[in-house]
Design a protein around this motif. Structure first.
Motif, mmCIF file in Angstrom:
data_model
loop_
_atom_site.group_PDB
_atom_site.id
_atom_site.type_symbol
_atom_site.label_atom_id
_atom_site.label_comp_id
_atom_site.label_asym_id
_atom_site.label_seq_id
_atom_site.Cartn_x
_atom_site.Cartn_y
_atom_site.Cartn_z
ATOM 1 N N PRO A 197 3.717 98.687 -142.504
ATOM 2 C CA PRO A 197 2.953 98.958 -143.841
ATOM 3 C C PRO A 197 3.502 100.440 -144.279
ATOM 4 O O PRO A 197 3.284 100.643 -145.318
ATOM 5 C CB PRO A 197 1.542 99.014 -143.320
ATOM 6 N N LYS A 198 3.784 101.027 -143.394
ATOM 7 C CA LYS A 198 4.097 102.640 -143.753
ATOM 8 C C LYS A 198 5.666 102.827 -143.242
ATOM 9 O O LYS A 198 5.573 102.667 -141.885
ATOM 10 C CB LYS A 198 3.038 103.478 -143.310
ATOM 11 N N ALA A 199 6.188 103.612 -143.833
ATOM 12 C CA ALA A 199 7.589 104.052 -143.494
ATOM 13 C C ALA A 199 7.493 105.266 -142.516
ATOM 14 O O ALA A 199 6.613 106.071 -142.726
ATOM 15 C CB ALA A 199 8.692 104.452 -144.494
ATOM 16 N N ASP A 200 7.957 105.421 -141.390
ATOM 17 C CA ASP A 200 7.942 106.822 -140.744
ATOM 18 C C ASP A 200 9.355 107.310 -140.760
ATOM 19 O O ASP A 200 10.185 107.002 -140.047
ATOM 20 C CB ASP A 200 7.334 106.467 -139.272
ATOM 21 N N ILE A 201 9.326 108.620 -141.493
ATOM 22 C CA ILE A 201 10.651 109.162 -141.719
ATOM 23 C C ILE A 201 11.027 109.933 -140.305
ATOM 24 O O ILE A 201 12.218 109.775 -139.962
ATOM 25 C CB ILE A 201 10.445 110.390 -142.690
ATOM 26 N N ALA A 202 10.236 109.921 -139.621
ATOM 27 C CA ALA A 202 10.512 110.616 -138.382
ATOM 28 C C ALA A 202 10.879 109.852 -137.074
ATOM 29 O O ALA A 202 11.556 109.967 -136.091
ATOM 30 C CB ALA A 202 8.884 111.401 -137.723
ATOM 31 N N GLY A 203 10.756 108.479 -137.400
ATOM 32 C CA GLY A 203 11.274 107.309 -136.547
ATOM 33 C C GLY A 203 10.249 106.842 -135.535
ATOM 34 O O GLY A 203 9.364 107.506 -135.359
#
Lengths: 1066, 147
Positions: A808-814
């Protein structure tokens, strides 16, 4: 007048009468004598002036001594009141004292005679006269200096006492007079009446008058008569007139005086010297002459007559003169002139000289106080003479007794005085004269005092003394000032500013009138251009504001100023995702349009020039594989999306030469839009060699790929390009997308251990319409778009099923848990199931072959749980994900027994028919039904023994498919047209065909197209648009195909396997 | 602006001078002795006089409104009063001249100045100004010494 005058101390003196008598006796030719006398007098007077000073001084001095001596004695001792009175009287007449002395005897005799004759009437007259006289005196006193009267009351009283009781009474009255000064005017009028009345009514007067006339010569009579009248008028006359009269009288008098000229002169000179005024002496000789003459004449006149007469006349004269002077203002000049005229008639020619002299004299008299004084005296004398004359005619005989007595007394007094005067030393006299010269003002009043009482003309002296007083004061002050001025310095002071009240300006005035206290008007509205006015207002603050109704967007109002706009700018909110969405779409559209334009402009020529167009195609285009990063790379695989038909992905191998780039050891996948051949839409990179790839079933935004290393890789094409590396190559930047998710290194237990052969989406979407009943969730999955499975098959027959999950949500931090996920990626694969195909196959069917190799897999479009797997033994296994038993376990070729024939490619019909094609490495082509183990048809020699490397149904025509063999030839099959062999064969040379895929769109509005994407060995990729006959869908093709399919089993059933083969061979 | 002025002067006592004796007596010695300077205590002192005038003006004019009819009398009365006051103060042998000017205040500018030809050693003057809303009053008092 005449009777009144007699009453006083002078009453007794009938001077005029006596004088006239004397004159009548002594002078014979009056007129001639007059002239002579005048001349004589002039000469004498001239001589007098000199005489007085030179020759006659000693005599005079002696006389004065005599005069003075008694004066002083009287003042100091006051022994003899009577003498004093006499002396006073005498003092008045001092000038004439000598004359008196000599004339006295004669006069006495005459007077006595006259008195005797008049003795009877005398008493009665006296009373009347007394009254009048009183009044006159009152007037006189009133007009003369009251001071004088007051100053000399004692003497006057003494005198009166000594003279007579009558006089005392009169004097008492006189004393009262000054106090009654207010009533003067009334009295004057009364007097006048009385005088008139006297002259006319009084019988005595008339009688006397007649007597006088008788005594006098005719000429005299005439004159007197006229004089009487004149006198009545004379009260009203001005002084000048009276003077003239006086002069006329003098003339007459002079006749009498003629005898005593010498003595007279002497006496007069004495008197003058005594009263001596410097000015008098210093006067012009001529005027002095005249004056002297006039004065002498008059004095002579008086002098020649009796002393009493003179005194009385003086008194009268004063009165009359006073009246004159008083009435001067009242009297009109005309009347005066008239009278003058009358006089002129009467006056004889000889008189004119004297008159002139008199006139000359008069102005002179006013020039000096002293002269005034003398003149007063003299004029009075003259007047007296006049009145005396008229009186004398009446009265000489009237009052003989009283007069005689008085005269005698006076004479005695005079004598005594004379004696005293003689006794005085000449030195003293001289001294006195000297002093008088210095201090005239002082001396004069004294002298006047001494004289006034004697003759009753002290009133006259009073005015004179007053004048003198003022004069002396003036002189005193003058001398004082001259002396003082020597001692003091006068200077001009500074200018003192007493008051400097500046004018109030308008504003202050306004405020004073209208302003309140403690308020100040600070500003007044004024025009802008009146800057010079000191009162100015501040600029008016203005602001422009706008508003909009109804409000659009965040800003509904704003102003012109920057501040306002800045406020407004804060407000707008930009829906960034929406905008980016819009832009992306728009950019896509625009780019496509541009590409089409470009293609439309130059595709054909370009392609034709290159002669790329195959015979089977109408047109062709070439994807731009000349990009820097694609150079020297061979395309190993091509795949076209089933959903987005224009999207083609090409898999490029490692470059043949070293490129010295970081991309060199990576494999590149390019996603193309066939309509935009100029460049790939996306460029993907992968670490390992990609063996197979596929798009997501519903939307082509996910690209799955299988690698030789057994990993499954996913690219999310929606990802933001920023999270991917980006390389700038030949002034164009390219984003090389890393895999969103990779199964490398994870899930090692279940992961593929061998190179992947195929990756296939498990979806029903393609066949939804036909088989929607099969899966109730299919629609939901379709709507969700991302709930689908991926199956990956490796060589060892391991089939992994993966679930594609969108975070549902991208996590830039990985992500920590999802290790294969790229930071910022949202797609990951979850292992769902693993199906071991090889073991089963080997167990059941391949007894002799150990393990079979699985080469391809396809899921049944209508039921994704079923799949067929091509093997390397010529069999196509049929299986399900749920390990269910399926009716035909495998699909076999017409030839019995197992052969080492690889089933390279299998493909289900895209139109929902449960049929599939299988191409084998031996060049055989089989058409299978799902329900039958045996193929519907088998064509063995269609490719002349070349292995079939590619096989694909046409997406546009259900009965048509395309075949590619290893000999780089493309065959076009149309089952409806010919079921024996391909309808067209197109060898691709010299650039050999490496890979091929077919894409097409049957429902395209502009006409269906069928594109054949060919990857050549040189690395180029061609897009061949097949001819319309193959591209366009034909009418009821599906029914014809079905019909074909139904016929085929029967035929097959007849012939069996051998038959088919036979047929095939045929 | 209406202005009215009243002037009143008090003559000095002439007695000393007036009683010049008989000519005979003075004729002998013409030398006259004059008092050329006032006694110090009787000098014309402007400050004292100014105070006096000021108090008097205050008493008389405080709250007075200008009226053209009454002002002439007012000036005369004032000048007389001031003169009398000054005389009471005993400036012997001084001739006092008191000038009173009353004018209405209507915003116009007024400038009053005086200049004297006198002996500055003995003579002096003082002036005082009284003002209220409706009028201004200037009193100038000159004292001239009589030698």
């Amino acid at each position: 007048m005449e009777p009144g005058k007699r009453r006083t101390k002078d009453d007794t003196w009938k001077a005029d009468d006596l004088r006239r008598q004397l004159w009548a006796v002594q002078s014979g030719g009056a007129k001639e004598e007059k002239k002579h006398r005048e001349k004589q007098l002039r000469k004498e007077s001239e001589a007098d002036i000199t005489d007085h000073k030179e020759h006659r001084d000693p005599d005079r001095d002696i006389q004065r001594h005599r005069d003075r001596a008694p004066d002083r004695e009287a003042r100091s001792s006051k022994e003899n009141p009577r003498r004093e009175g006499d002396r006073e009287r005498y003092g008045e007449r001092r000038k004439d004292s000598r004359d008196w002395e000599k004339e006295r005897p004669r006069e006495k005799h005459r007077e006595q005679d006259a008195e005797k004759s008049r003795s009877k009437a005398k008493d009665r007259e006296k009373e009347k006269e007394r009254r009048l006289r009183r009044e006159e005196l009152r007037q006189a006193t009133a007009h003369r200096d009251l001071l004088e009267w007051e100053a000399w009351p004692d003497r006057g009283e003494k005198k009166v006492r000594s003279v007579s009781k009558v006089r005392i009474e009169e004097k008492e009255r006189r004393d009262e007079d000054p106090e009654r000064g207010d009533e003067d005017r009334e009295r004057r009028y009364r007097e006048r009446k009385l005088q008139y009345g006297d002259s006319k009514e009084n019988p005595l007067k008339y009688w006397l008058y007649k007597e006088g006339e008788r005594r006098h010569r005719k000429k005299h009579r005439e004159k007197n008569s006229t004089r009487e009248k004149r006198e009545k008028y004379s009260k009203e006359k001005n002084s000048l007139f009276s003077d003239k009269e006086g002069e006329e009288r003098h003339r007459e008098i002079r006749h009498k005086e003629g005898f005593h000229v010498d003595e007279r002169h002497r006496s007069s000179a004495e008197r003058k010297e005594r009263s001596s005024k410097e000015e008098y002496r210093k006067r012009e000789p001529e005027s002095g002459e005249h004056r002297n003459q006039g004065a002498h004449l008059r004095r002579d006149g008086t002098g020649s007559q009796h002393a009493e007469n003179l005194v009385r006349s003086n008194g009268k004269g004063k009165d009359s003169r006073r009246k004159h002077s008083r009435e001067e203002g009242q009297v009109s000049g005309k009347s005066a002139l008239r009278q003058n005229a009358e006089e002129a008639v009467e006056i004889e020619k000889e008189d004119t000289d004297l008159a002139n002299a008199g006139v000359d004299e008069y102005p002179v008299t006013f020039e000096d106080d002293f002269e005034d004084y003398e003149d007063d005296f003299e004029v009075c004398d003259g007047d007296d003479d006049d009145s005396n004359r008229s009186d004398s005619k009446e009265k000489t005989e009237e009052l003989p007794l009283a007069r005689k007595r008085e005269i005698q007394e006076i004479q005695k007094a005079i004598n005594a005085e004379n004696e005293r005067i003689e006794e005085l030393s000449s030195q003293q006299f001289q001294k006195q004269v000297w002093l008088e010269n210095d201090k005239d003002p002082r001396a004069d009043p004294n002298s006047s005092h001494s004289r006034a009482p004697v003759c009753g003309i002290f009133v006259d002296f009073a005015t004179a003394s007053r004048r003198q007083k003022s004069r002396t004061q003036a002189l005193k002050q003058k001398s004082r000032s001259t002396k003082l001025l020597r001692l003091i310095d006068l200077d001009f002071s500074l200018t003192f500013s007493l008051l400097d009240l500046p004018p109030v300006n308008e504003y202050d005035m306004y405020i004073r009138n209208f302003g309140k206290k403690n308020t100040k008007q600070a500003y007044v509205q004024y025009n802008e251009d009146n800057v010079e006015r000191d009162i100015q207002t501040e600029d008016i603050e203005t602001r422009e504001v706008w508003t909009q109704h109804p409000g659009e967007g965040a800003i509904v109002s704003g102003g012109s100023e920057e501040r306002e706009t800045s406020d407004a700018t804060v407000v707008p909110k930009i829906d960034t995702p929406r905008l980016s969405n819009f832009l992306r779409k728009a950019c896509q559209v625009i780019a496509i349009l541009l590409e089409e334009d470009r293609l439309a402009a130059e595709p054909t020529c370009k392609l034709r020039t290159q002669d790329n167009t195959l015979s089977i195609s109408d047109s062709a285009s070439q994807l731009n594989t000349g990009l820097p990063f694609l150079q020297n790379r061979k395309v190993s695989c091509l795949h076209a999306s089933q959903v987005q038909r224009q999207t083609v992905v090409s898999v490029h191998d490692l470059p043949g030469k070293g490129f010295a780039q970081p991309l060199d050891h990576r494999y590149i996948l390019c996603v193309w839009d066939i309509w935009q051949p100029s460049g790939p839409q996306k460029v993907l990179i992968c670490e390992s060699k990609v063996t197979c790839c596929c798009f997501s079933p519903f939307k082509a935004f996910l690209l799955f790929a299988g690698t030789v290393h057994g990993s499954v890789v996913v690219w999310d094409l929606r990802e933001d390009s920023r999270i991917h590396p980006y390389v700038k190559l030949s002034n164009c930047s390219w984003t090389f997308r890393m895999p969103t998710f990779s199964t490398d290194g994870i899930l090692t237990s279940v992961n593929h251990q061998s190179p992947l052969q195929a990756v296939e989406p498990i979806s029903t979407s393609v066949c939804r319409k036909q088989s929607f009943v099969l899966s109730p969730f299919s629609t939901e999955e379709g709507t969700s778009g991302l709930s689908f499975h991926i199956a990956s098959l490796d060589e060892s027959g391991v089939l992994n099923v993966w679930v594609v999950v969108e975070l549902p949500k991208a996590d830039i931090a990985g992500s920590i848990s999802d290790l294969g996920l790229i930071p910022g990626g949202r797609i990951k694969l979850v292992h769902s199931a693993v199906i071991q195909l090889g073991g089963r196959l080997s167990h059941e069917d391949s007894e002799f072959w150990g393990t079979t190799q699985t080469l391809s897999i396809k899921f049944l479009p209508s039921d994704p749980s079923h799949f067929i797997v091509g093997t390397d033994v010529g069999l196509i296994n049929h299986g399900t994900r749920q390990d269910l038993k399926v009716s035909p376990k495998s699909f076999k070729p017409q030839q019995c027994g197992l052969r080492a024939v690889k089933v390279n490619v299998i493909d289900f019909s895209p139109f929902g028919e449960p049929i599939f094609l299988a191409g084998c490495s031996d060049g055989s082509l089989r058409l299978h039904q799902m329900t039958s183990e045996w193929p519907l048809a088998q064509w063995d020699g269609s490719t002349r023994g070349h292995a079939i490397t590619g096989l694909q149904w046409s997406p546009t025509r259900p009965a048509m498919f395309l075949v590619q063999d290893a000999a780089s030839t493309v065959y076009i099959w149309d089952l409806l047209q010919s079921d024996l062999g391909p309808v067209a064969t197109q060898p691709i040379s010299p650039d050999r065909l490496v890979a091929m895929t077919v894409t097409g769109e049957p429902e395209r509005p502009g006409g269906s197209f069928l594109a054949l994407v060919l990857a050549r060995s040189s690395g180029t990729v061609d897009v061949q648009y097949l001819k319309k006959q193959w591209a366009a869908t034909q009418v009821e093709e599906i029914q014809w195909l079905r019909l074909f399919l139904q016929e085929a089993p029967t035929e097959r059933g007849h012939g069996g396997c051998g038959h088919v083969t036979k047929a095939m061979c045929v | 602006m209406a202005t009215s002025a009243g002037m009143s002067s008090a003559g000095p006592s002439f007695s000393g001078v007036d009683v010049l004796p008989e000519t005979e007596k003075h004729s002998g010695d013409p030398e006259n002795t004059y008092i050329l300077r006032p006694i110090f205590q009787q000098r014309f002192r402007p400050s004292v006089i100014k105070d006096c005038i000021h108090t008097l003006l205050k008493a008389e004019l405080a709250g007075t409104e200008y009226s053209a009819e009454e002002t002439p009398q007012l000036t005369k009365r004032l000048s007389e009063n001031i003169k009398d006051k000054l005389k009471e103060m005993g400036f012997d042998r001084y001739k006092m001249v008191v000038q009173v000017v009353i004018g209405e205040q209507r915003g116009e500018g007024v400038f009053m100045a005086a200049r004297c030809f006198w002996d500055a050693d003995t003579d002096n003057y003082t002036h005082d100004v009284f003002m209220n809303d409706s009028l201004f009053c200037v009193v100038a008092a000159f004292g001239c010494f009589y030698y």
